[in-house]
Motif scaffolding. Structure first.
Motif, mmCIF file in Angstrom:
data_model
loop_
_atom_site.group_PDB
_atom_site.id
_atom_site.type_symbol
_atom_site.label_atom_id
_atom_site.label_comp_id
_atom_site.label_asym_id
_atom_site.label_seq_id
_atom_site.Cartn_x
_atom_site.Cartn_y
_atom_site.Cartn_z
ATOM 1 N N UNK A 63 16.538 -6.898 30.904
ATOM 2 C CA UNK A 63 16.200 -6.513 32.249
ATOM 3 C C UNK A 63 14.578 -5.984 32.154
ATOM 4 N N UNK A 64 13.878 -6.550 33.249
ATOM 5 C CA UNK A 64 12.443 -6.237 33.457
ATOM 6 C C UNK A 64 12.293 -5.736 34.849
ATOM 7 N N UNK A 65 11.817 -4.510 34.976
ATOM 8 C CA UNK A 65 11.869 -3.610 35.943
ATOM 9 C C UNK A 65 10.854 -4.088 36.887
ATOM 10 N N UNK A 66 11.185 -4.367 38.217
ATOM 11 C CA UNK A 66 9.939 -4.508 39.088
ATOM 12 C C UNK A 66 9.624 -3.677 40.223
ATOM 13 N N UNK A 67 10.660 -2.697 40.316
ATOM 14 C CA UNK A 67 10.396 -1.692 41.415
ATOM 15 C C UNK A 67 11.636 -0.538 41.132
ATOM 16 N N UNK A 123 18.199 7.236 42.614
ATOM 17 C CA UNK A 123 17.190 6.117 42.249
ATOM 18 C C UNK A 123 17.840 4.894 41.780
ATOM 19 N N UNK A 124 17.216 3.579 42.308
ATOM 20 C CA UNK A 124 17.718 2.500 41.791
ATOM 21 C C UNK A 124 16.721 1.586 41.184
ATOM 22 N N UNK A 125 16.891 0.856 40.152
ATOM 23 C CA UNK A 125 16.000 -0.007 39.520
ATOM 24 C C UNK A 125 16.168 -1.272 39.701
ATOM 25 N N UNK A 126 15.061 -2.191 40.409
ATOM 26 C CA UNK A 126 15.368 -3.523 40.638
ATOM 27 C C UNK A 126 14.612 -4.061 39.537
ATOM 28 N N UNK A 127 15.245 -5.451 39.169
ATOM 29 C CA UNK A 127 14.529 -6.157 38.155
ATOM 30 C C UNK A 127 14.869 -7.522 38.015
ATOM 31 N N UNK A 128 14.448 -8.435 36.915
ATOM 32 C CA UNK A 128 14.341 -9.529 36.875
ATOM 33 C C UNK A 128 15.318 -9.784 35.484
ATOM 34 N N UNK A 129 16.157 -10.644 35.493
ATOM 35 C CA UNK A 129 17.144 -10.650 34.327
ATOM 36 C C UNK A 129 17.427 -12.351 34.293
ATOM 37 N N UNK A 139 17.064 -14.322 37.595
ATOM 38 C CA UNK A 139 17.443 -13.926 38.828
ATOM 39 C C UNK A 139 17.166 -12.428 38.995
ATOM 40 N N UNK A 140 17.609 -11.996 40.226
ATOM 41 C CA UNK A 140 17.254 -10.386 40.555
ATOM 42 C C UNK A 140 18.231 -9.722 40.363
#
Length: 349
Positions: free
Chosen positions: A98-102, A170-176, A153-154
């Motif tokens: 997972x790469x965090x985007x926000x 708090x949530x973490x949005x990311x790419x996977x 994907x997001x």
């Protein structure tokens, strides 16, 4: 006129429409699994119109740990437990999931839905949040260069029920990188530095589940199809995105040549009763920088879907447990029909 249309539908390759249709079916199954397990839910467009089980909602099983609580855009995370309770932060050049985007702080949102003592949201609600909040953030993070039909994907990570009960909002949005069934596959390096094309390496076999493609498997295990080559369309079309018709014309010739080389026999595909097919790139993928597609071989079954193949197409194979029976040889002096490097188009195509 009707006859001409019929002939065109037979001659024109389907550009892996069958695969895309299969991914839609897989995606539907993934939603049911998500509701049951609270781990995976949601979809990612597979070709601008289809879907695949690409997005996920991961939940941490403990009250916000350090890695979850301190991660921000650009950080990379990984875990081994199903509920991500062992989530840790790693260098993005190392294998991660997972790469965090926000990060999204729900406590500042208006209303009582996220307030103290509020109920832990359902998977479907988190899916809505991912679409509303994470998808735009992912586009911004990649400066608009996100391939909605690509391999990434997001996703979204939430604090889990324990963290929620303790007040964490708090949530973490990311790419996977998700397989067709929603399982997360390892990533190395930042997404922005990679080709996002959803193309597998030559020799990879994609598993099968009830006639539809599943996750990559060893070719000695039952699978839906085998990748024979990766084609970079930019070498043939440096000026810009080619039409689907131009892609098909080029890929019919190129994929036929590469499969003959891969099998080591120009009659190998015919003798093994396999079908050659390929993918296409759409405008969204091209705009994001994706240029690669796969040429693959499988066996279409009547009514749609794939037969189960065991063994690499380079050697002896079994189709639904039986060795293939080569068709009768073409009588001398009779020309072979035009190659049909794809399954019959879906009704209405």
């Amino acid at each position: 006129m009707a006859e001409d249309k019929k002939q065109r539908s037979v001659r024109r390759p389907p550009s892996a429409r069958l695969t895309r249709r299969a991914l839609v079916l897989v995606a539907a199954g993934a939603v049911l699994a998500a509701i049951a397990t609270f781990v995976v839910a949601g979809f990612q467009g597979a070709d601008g119109g289809g879907t695949d089980a690409g997005n996920s909602i991961s939940t941490t099983g403990a009250v916000a740990g350090e890695a979850f609580g301190t991660s921000t855009a650009g950080d990379c995370l990984t875990w081994t437990e199903l509920d991500a309770s062992d989530l840790t932060k790693v260098d993005c050049e190392q294998t991660h999931l997972f790469e965090v985007v926000a990060d999204i702080d729900l406590s500042v949102f208006p209303g009582t839905e996220w307030g103290p003592g509020s109920r832990f949201p359902s998977v479907l609600r988190f899916t809505e949040l991912r679409e509303e909040q994470c998808t735009p953030d992912a586009m911004d993070y990649l400066n608009g260069r996100f391939d909605p039909s690509g391999k990434f994907s997001v996703g979204l990570i939430n604090p889990g029920e324990a963290g929620w009960a303790a007040g964490e909002r708090t949530l973490r949005c990311g790419l996977q990188f998700s397989s067709t069934t929603g399982n997360l596959l390892p990533i190395k390096g930042k997404v922005a530095d990679q080709d996002q094309s959803r193309a597998w390496e030559a020799g990879v076999c994609i598993g099968i589940n009830n006639g539809v493609p599943a996750d990559p498997v060893e070719c000695t295990k039952p699978h839906a199809f085998e990748v024979v080559s990766v084609v970079d369309l930019s070498s043939q079309f440096p000026e810009g995105l080619p039409s689907i018709e131009d892609q098909d014309r080029y890929l019919e010739q190129t994929c036929t040549e590469t499969v003959n080389q891969y099998l080591g026999d120009p009659d190998g595909l015919r003798n093994k009763t396999l079908t050659l097919f390929w993918d296409n790139l759409n405008f969204g993928s091209w705009l994001a920088g994706s240029r690669k597609v796969n040429c693959s071989v499988g066996k279409q079954v009547e009514g749609g879907g794939f037969a189960s193949i065991t063994g690499s197409a380079k050697g002896d194979i079994l189709i639904d447990g039986q060795p293939p029976v080569p068709p009768p040889p073409v009588p001398e002096g009779r020309s072979l029909p035009a190659p049909l490097p794809g399954a019959v188009p879906l009704p209405g195509s």
